[in-house]
Enzyme design. Sequence first.
Site, PDB file in Angstrom:
ATOM      1  N   ASP A  59      -9.301 -12.876  -6.771  1.00  0.00           N
ATOM      2  CA  ASP A  59      -9.412 -11.759  -7.722  1.00  0.00           C
ATOM      3  C   ASP A  59      -8.065 -11.159  -8.120  1.00  0.00           C
ATOM      4  O   ASP A  59      -8.034 -10.091  -8.739  1.00  0.00           O
ATOM      5  CB  ASP A  59     -10.278 -10.651  -7.093  1.00  0.00           C
ATOM      6  CG  ASP A  59     -11.762 -10.957  -7.204  1.00  0.00           C
ATOM      7  OD1 ASP A  59     -12.232 -11.205  -8.325  1.00  0.00           O
ATOM      8  OD2 ASP A  59     -12.447 -10.940  -6.164  1.00  0.00           O
ATOM      9  N   GLU A  64      -5.094  -4.114 -11.535  1.00  0.00           N
ATOM     10  CA  GLU A  64      -5.307  -2.660 -11.626  1.00  0.00           C
ATOM     11  C   GLU A  64      -5.853  -2.076 -10.326  1.00  0.00           C
ATOM     12  O   GLU A  64      -5.573  -0.921  -9.990  1.00  0.00           O
ATOM     13  CB  GLU A  64      -6.303  -2.368 -12.747  1.00  0.00           C
ATOM     14  CG  GLU A  64      -6.826  -0.948 -12.748  1.00  0.00           C
ATOM     15  CD  GLU A  64      -7.886  -0.712 -13.813  1.00  0.00           C
ATOM     16  OE1 GLU A  64      -7.595   0.052 -14.726  1.00  0.00           O
ATOM     17  OE2 GLU A  64      -8.979  -1.306 -13.737  1.00  0.00           O
ATOM     18  N   ASP A  65      -6.650  -2.875  -9.606  1.00  0.00           N
ATOM     19  CA  ASP A  65      -7.319  -2.320  -8.429  1.00  0.00           C
ATOM     20  C   ASP A  65      -6.383  -2.078  -7.261  1.00  0.00           C
ATOM     21  O   ASP A  65      -6.753  -1.399  -6.302  1.00  0.00           O
ATOM     22  CB  ASP A  65      -8.471  -3.253  -8.013  1.00  0.00           C
ATOM     23  CG  ASP A  65      -9.555  -3.271  -9.066  1.00  0.00           C
ATOM     24  OD1 ASP A  65      -9.849  -2.196  -9.621  1.00  0.00           O
ATOM     25  OD2 ASP A  65     -10.090  -4.363  -9.355  1.00  0.00           O
ATOM     26  N   ARG A  84      -9.768  -8.557  -0.823  1.00  0.00           N
ATOM     27  CA  ARG A  84      -8.735  -8.213  -1.804  1.00  0.00           C
ATOM     28  C   ARG A  84      -7.570  -7.433  -1.183  1.00  0.00           C
ATOM     29  O   ARG A  84      -6.591  -7.132  -1.883  1.00  0.00           O
ATOM     30  CB  ARG A  84      -9.365  -7.421  -2.959  1.00  0.00           C
ATOM     31  CG  ARG A  84     -10.475  -8.202  -3.678  1.00  0.00           C
ATOM     32  CD  ARG A  84     -10.745  -7.638  -5.047  1.00  0.00           C
ATOM     33  NE  ARG A  84      -9.537  -7.616  -5.851  1.00  0.00           N
ATOM     34  CZ  ARG A  84      -9.422  -7.007  -7.021  1.00  0.00           C
ATOM     35  NH1 ARG A  84     -10.464  -6.394  -7.529  1.00  0.00           N
ATOM     36  NH2 ARG A  84      -8.274  -7.016  -7.687  1.00  0.00           N
ATOM     37  N   ARG A 129     -16.724   0.642  -3.969  1.00  0.00           N
ATOM     38  CA  ARG A 129     -15.358   0.272  -3.601  1.00  0.00           C
ATOM     39  C   ARG A 129     -14.493   1.454  -3.135  1.00  0.00           C
ATOM     40  O   ARG A 129     -13.495   1.267  -2.454  1.00  0.00           O
ATOM     41  CB  ARG A 129     -14.657  -0.392  -4.797  1.00  0.00           C
ATOM     42  CG  ARG A 129     -15.291  -1.688  -5.263  1.00  0.00           C
ATOM     43  CD  ARG A 129     -15.144  -2.780  -4.216  1.00  0.00           C
ATOM     44  NE  ARG A 129     -15.857  -3.984  -4.589  1.00  0.00           N
ATOM     45  CZ  ARG A 129     -15.374  -4.924  -5.386  1.00  0.00           C
ATOM     46  NH1 ARG A 129     -14.176  -4.790  -5.906  1.00  0.00           N
ATOM     47  NH2 ARG A 129     -16.087  -5.995  -5.646  1.00  0.00           N
ATOM     48  N   HIS A 159     -16.949  -0.064 -11.215  1.00  0.00           N
ATOM     49  CA  HIS A 159     -15.902   0.957 -11.136  1.00  0.00           C
ATOM     50  C   HIS A 159     -16.138   2.050 -12.175  1.00  0.00           C
ATOM     51  O   HIS A 159     -16.826   1.830 -13.174  1.00  0.00           O
ATOM     52  CB  HIS A 159     -14.528   0.338 -11.449  1.00  0.00           C
ATOM     53  CG  HIS A 159     -14.012  -0.598 -10.403  1.00  0.00           C
ATOM     54  ND1 HIS A 159     -13.645  -1.887 -10.682  1.00  0.00           N
ATOM     55  CD2 HIS A 159     -13.771  -0.416  -9.087  1.00  0.00           C
ATOM     56  CE1 HIS A 159     -13.203  -2.474  -9.572  1.00  0.00           C
ATOM     57  NE2 HIS A 159     -13.276  -1.602  -8.584  1.00  0.00           N
ATOM     58  N   CYS A 246      -8.379  -3.789 -16.101  1.00  0.00           N
ATOM     59  CA  CYS A 246      -8.145  -4.322 -14.755  1.00  0.00           C
ATOM     60  C   CYS A 246      -7.058  -5.381 -14.703  1.00  0.00           C
ATOM     61  O   CYS A 246      -6.548  -5.680 -13.624  1.00  0.00           O
ATOM     62  CB  CYS A 246      -9.438  -4.845 -14.162  1.00  0.00           C
ATOM     63  SG  CYS A 246     -10.308  -5.946 -15.221  1.00  0.00           S
TER      64      CYS A 246
HETATM   65  C1  CIR Z   1     -14.000  -7.616  -7.994  1.00  0.00           C
HETATM   66  O1  CIR Z   1     -15.213  -7.588  -7.773  1.00  0.00           O
HETATM   67  O2  CIR Z   1     -13.208  -6.982  -7.308  1.00  0.00           O
HETATM   68  C2  CIR Z   1     -13.515  -8.492  -9.119  1.00  0.00           C
HETATM   69  N1  CIR Z   1     -14.322  -9.661  -9.213  1.00  0.00           N
HETATM   70  C3  CIR Z   1     -13.513  -7.741 -10.421  1.00  0.00           C
HETATM   71  C4  CIR Z   1     -12.605  -6.566 -10.417  1.00  0.00           C
HETATM   72  C5  CIR Z   1     -12.508  -5.903 -11.741  1.00  0.00           C
HETATM   73  N2  CIR Z   1     -11.634  -4.794 -11.653  1.00  0.00           N
HETATM   74  C6  CIR Z   1     -11.656  -3.748 -12.474  1.00  0.00           C
HETATM   75  O3  CIR Z   1     -12.498  -3.691 -13.367  1.00  0.00           O
HETATM   76  N3  CIR Z   1     -10.790  -2.776 -12.259  1.00  0.00           N
END
Ligand code: CIR
Length: 253
Positions: A59, A64-65, A84, A129, A159, A246
């Site tokens: 991922d 962004e996360d 992650r 999350r 999110h 993201c």
């Molecule tokens: C996840 O589930 O963490 C990733 N497959 C997708 C994350 C998307 N992130 C975001 O929209 N900030």
Amino acid sequence: MIALTRAVSPSIAHCELTHIARDPIRYEIARDQHSHYEACLRELGCAITQLPPGDEFPDCVFIEDTAIVLDELAIITRPGAASRRGETAAVSNELSKYRSIRSIEAPATLDGGDALQVGRTIYVGVSTRTNSSGVAQLDAIARSCGYTVAPVEVTDCLHLKSAVTEVAPGTILLNPGLVSRDAFAGLDVIETHPDEPAGANAVRLGGTVLYSNSFPLTLERLRQRGFKLMTTDTSELARAEGALTCCSLLFQR
Ligand code: CIR
């Protein structure tokens, strides 16, 4: 403006999925869409710094996360998905060239996709999350820089920024089926088209909104409101439950 991005991992097919079923994800197409996204950011005036991917981080393109970059400092998150958490090291290393670094610590979890900054307010999604301890740690750090942190319940999407993003100063694009308008009192709200529930995620850059061409009805609403728009294809990244915000961390040098 710098856009920090991270290349699509060849293992993206093994990404985390929460609200959608697993469909095959074609790495080459995801990579091409990501390149086009970066080209859009470049055209909008960003210098791109792309971090290399890792096979061990399916991922990692969703950078962004892993961090929240404020003018004053950068906050390295502790992503809610255990798979992650290793993504943050390279991001922290890069951001330390531009900002002093603070970190979210266990037992807190926080994904950057849950943090929506509008002026001096940071709305933070409490989601699968991001937990209450994550909100509290973000609050302590951001408040010391003069921000207000406002928690918002997120239950039906991944999110907060799956449900609402800022498209102009003080104007937000919001899906009222996913998040309550009441949480955003005082802001101008544009609703996504009812047929496009995933259409609330947009990137605001200068006076332009970068938007997905998967949502033509909401795009038309934005056009009618006079927005300057640029579109890109996010369909393959959407199979990994990703969208536009993201895929970058945007900040002033
Ligand atoms: C996840 O589930 O963490 C990733 N497959 C997708 C994350 C998307 N992130 C975001 O929209 N900030």
